[in-house]
Design an enzyme around this catalytic site. Structure first.
Site, PDB file in Angstrom:
ATOM      1  N   LYS A 113       9.709 -19.638 -16.809  1.00  0.00           N
ATOM      2  CA  LYS A 113       8.346 -19.399 -17.477  1.00  0.00           C
ATOM      3  C   LYS A 113       8.433 -19.176 -18.574  1.00  0.00           C
ATOM      4  CE  LYS A 113       5.446 -15.797 -16.130  1.00  0.00           C
ATOM      5  NZ  LYS A 113       5.325 -15.277 -17.648  1.00  0.00           N
ATOM      6  N   GLU A 182      -3.520 -15.547 -17.736  1.00  0.00           N
ATOM      7  CA  GLU A 182      -3.515 -13.834 -17.959  1.00  0.00           C
ATOM      8  C   GLU A 182      -4.899 -13.422 -18.535  1.00  0.00           C
ATOM      9  OE1 GLU A 182       0.114 -11.759 -18.551  1.00  0.00           O
ATOM     10  OE2 GLU A 182      -0.709 -10.062 -18.805  1.00  0.00           O
TER      11      GLU A 182
END
Ligand code: KIV
Length: 267
Positions: A113, A182
């Site tokens: 990621k 996020e």
């Protein structure tokens, strides 16, 4: 059955929600796997949770490699994704591919990621050309804490929403298999989730994402320095552990442990 990136694509197609949790060591990874969590993120949040730093910025490739290998040993049936730490992929595409490759080759991760949207699309594409699956991460990107001026919610106005969508679309076009959103408003996350054919994984991004991720230490009450407001506490294991350790200490001080008649001392 081992989970692969193909399962995530299937779940998106079938609109099946899924969970992802962080793990950083062998024994916690075993418990996460035992709980049936399909995807484990070896997050660079290990900087705070495991190493006591105040941000993710000091985390190194060596930190990530050691913790990733431990997690993979503990949860071979889970899809284990490792974070590329700060400065391991921003300097050049070559370094990005090499470091992503190290997390797969040495760490045993099945994918990596990295943080960033449109600006990272070329880097993402280069890593994927090396056959390494990539998970994107947009919205609040903690490695950019100084540039962002803190850890505040992102995409809070129309321009921000447009940029979030553009970032997510650029990552999808570059080939990521999923993208973490996020700390963005639920409305913005829902819009991105509806627009993409790859799964979105929310982290403080409301209920409409395809998957949800939290830091395991936050949901178990194992990390006391800071808990994000969107993290739900499912247990108070830190408190329970402290009470158990206190009982041990009291037993030792009072002479109750080890008991004289304990078998292990009979010779
Ligand atoms: O490092 C991490 O744990 C993360 C999640 C919070 C998404 O990136």
């Amino acid at each position: 059955m081992s989970i692969t990136v193909r399962h995530l694509a299937e779940w998106k197609a079938k609109r099946e929600r899924f969970s992802m949790l962080t793990a950083y060591d062998y024994s916690l990874a075993q418990w996460v796997a035992k709980a049936g969590i399909p995807v484990i993120l070896v997050g660079d949040s290990l900087g705070q949770v495991m190493l006591g730093h105040s941000s993710t910025l000091p985390v190194t490739m060596e930190d990530m490699l050691r913790h990733t290998a431990a997690v993979v040993r503990g949860a071979p049936q889970c899809l284990v994704i490792a974070d590329l730490p700060f400065l391991s992929y921003q300097i050049s595409r070559e370094e990005a591919v090499r470091n992503a490759g190290r997390l797969v080759q040495t760490g045993g991760a099945q994918g990596v990621k990295l943080e960033g949207g449109e600006d990272m699309a070329d880097t993402v594409a280069a890593i994927i050309r090396a056959d390494i699956p990539v998970m994107g991460h947009v919205g609040l990107t903690p490695q950019a804490v100084h540039q962002l001026g803190g850890y505040q919610t992102q995409a809070t106005d129309e321009a921000g929403e447009r940029q979030l969508l553009a970032d997510a679309r650029a990552l999808e076009a570059a080939g990521v298999f999923a993208v973490v959103l996020e700390k963005v408003p639920a409305r913005a996350a829902a819009q991105v989730t509806a627009a993409l054919s790859i799964p979105t994984i929310g982290c403080g991004a409301g209920p409409d994402c395809d998957g949800q991720v939290l830091v395991t230490h936050d949901i178990l009450g194992l990390f006391g320095d800071f808990t994000p407001p969107f993290a739900k506490r499912y247990a108070e294991l830190g408190q329970a552990a402290a009470e158990a350790m206190k009982a041990f200490d009291q037993d030792v001080q009072s002479g109750r442990f080890p008991a004289k008649k304990d078998k292990q001392h009979d010779g």
